[in-house]
Design a protein around this motif. Structure first.
Motif, PDB file in Angstrom:
ATOM      1  N   ARG A  25      19.310  54.038  46.251  1.00  0.00           N
ATOM      2  CA  ARG A  25      18.719  53.661  44.967  1.00  0.00           C
ATOM      3  C   ARG A  25      17.524  54.550  44.641  1.00  0.00           C
ATOM      4  O   ARG A  25      17.321  54.927  43.482  1.00  0.00           O
ATOM      5  CB  ARG A  25      18.341  52.184  44.961  1.00  0.00           C
ATOM      6  N   ILE A  26      16.762  54.920  45.656  1.00  0.00           N
ATOM      7  CA  ILE A  26      15.660  55.866  45.434  1.00  0.00           C
ATOM      8  C   ILE A  26      16.228  57.198  44.956  1.00  0.00           C
ATOM      9  O   ILE A  26      15.702  57.812  44.024  1.00  0.00           O
ATOM     10  CB  ILE A  26      14.826  56.060  46.718  1.00  0.00           C
ATOM     11  N   ARG A  27      17.314  57.647  45.557  1.00  0.00           N
ATOM     12  CA  ARG A  27      17.943  58.924  45.152  1.00  0.00           C
ATOM     13  C   ARG A  27      18.412  58.835  43.704  1.00  0.00           C
ATOM     14  O   ARG A  27      18.246  59.787  42.931  1.00  0.00           O
ATOM     15  CB  ARG A  27      19.109  59.269  46.084  1.00  0.00           C
ATOM     16  N   ILE A  28      19.013  57.727  43.314  1.00  0.00           N
ATOM     17  CA  ILE A  28      19.443  57.540  41.923  1.00  0.00           C
ATOM     18  C   ILE A  28      18.254  57.684  40.982  1.00  0.00           C
ATOM     19  O   ILE A  28      18.321  58.382  39.967  1.00  0.00           O
ATOM     20  CB  ILE A  28      20.120  56.160  41.745  1.00  0.00           C
ATOM     21  N   LEU A  29      17.143  57.045  41.331  1.00  0.00           N
ATOM     22  CA  LEU A  29      15.949  57.112  40.483  1.00  0.00           C
ATOM     23  C   LEU A  29      15.380  58.522  40.436  1.00  0.00           C
ATOM     24  O   LEU A  29      14.889  58.958  39.391  1.00  0.00           O
ATOM     25  CB  LEU A  29      14.904  56.115  40.971  1.00  0.00           C
ATOM     26  N   GLU A  30      15.438  59.248  41.550  1.00  0.00           N
ATOM     27  CA  GLU A  30      14.978  60.638  41.550  1.00  0.00           C
ATOM     28  C   GLU A  30      15.823  61.490  40.615  1.00  0.00           C
ATOM     29  O   GLU A  30      15.294  62.325  39.870  1.00  0.00           O
ATOM     30  CB  GLU A  30      15.010  61.216  42.962  1.00  0.00           C
ATOM     31  N   GLY A  48      25.382  63.768  42.153  1.00  0.00           N
ATOM     32  CA  GLY A  48      24.063  63.928  42.756  1.00  0.00           C
ATOM     33  C   GLY A  48      23.827  63.098  44.002  1.00  0.00           C
ATOM     34  O   GLY A  48      23.058  63.484  44.875  1.00  0.00           O
ATOM     35  N   THR A  49      24.473  61.957  44.083  1.00  0.00           N
ATOM     36  CA  THR A  49      24.267  61.080  45.243  1.00  0.00           C
ATOM     37  C   THR A  49      25.304  61.275  46.327  1.00  0.00           C
ATOM     38  O   THR A  49      25.044  60.995  47.493  1.00  0.00           O
ATOM     39  CB  THR A  49      24.301  59.595  44.831  1.00  0.00           C
ATOM     40  N   GLY A  50      26.511  61.711  45.953  1.00  0.00           N
ATOM     41  CA  GLY A  50      27.587  61.830  46.927  1.00  0.00           C
ATOM     42  C   GLY A  50      28.174  60.487  47.339  1.00  0.00           C
ATOM     43  O   GLY A  50      28.944  60.407  48.292  1.00  0.00           O
ATOM     44  N   LEU A  91       7.403  56.897  41.787  1.00  0.00           N
ATOM     45  CA  LEU A  91       8.118  57.769  42.722  1.00  0.00           C
ATOM     46  C   LEU A  91       7.281  58.983  43.091  1.00  0.00           C
ATOM     47  O   LEU A  91       7.283  59.423  44.253  1.00  0.00           O
ATOM     48  CB  LEU A  91       9.450  58.219  42.122  1.00  0.00           C
ATOM     49  N   ALA A  92       6.562  59.547  42.113  1.00  0.00           N
ATOM     50  CA  ALA A  92       5.697  60.689  42.390  1.00  0.00           C
ATOM     51  C   ALA A  92       4.568  60.307  43.345  1.00  0.00           C
ATOM     52  O   ALA A  92       4.229  61.065  44.256  1.00  0.00           O
ATOM     53  CB  ALA A  92       5.137  61.248  41.082  1.00  0.00           C
TER      54      ALA A  92
END
Length: 95
Positions: A25-30, A48-50, A91-92
């Protein structure tokens, strides 16, 4: 149960962090943060997530349920975006 407007701030914060509590979920938000206009179609999120489509769908449902992302359906495609720009700031800060 409280409605969103009646919920205590600590409960709202806890739900936000529940939504963030998985690396996928963090990767999705990134990906959404790095996308133009901070939105992108599901096909780009898959790439993007695989993740498998079913797993991505479950994570997106969790993010929607906790109101971290919003979705818009246009014809046969669904586009996701951050529910609030401050999520990108969060996130930043976490980096």
């Amino acid at each position: 149960m409280f409605s969103d407007r009646e919920a205590p701030l600590y409960e709202i914060k806890a739900n936000l962090f529940k939504g963030l509590a998985h690396p996928a979920r963090i990767r999705i938000l990134e990906i959404l943060t790095d996308s133009p206009g901070q939105s992108c179609p599901v096909s780009e999120l898959l790439e993007g997530t695989g993740l498998e489509a079913s797993h991505l769908s479950q994570h997106l449902a969790t993010l929607r349920r906790h109101r971290v992302v919003t979705s818009v359906r246009t014809a046969n495609s669904v586009t996701y975006s951050l529910a609030h720009p401050s999520i990108a700031e969060l996130l930043a800060i976490a980096r």
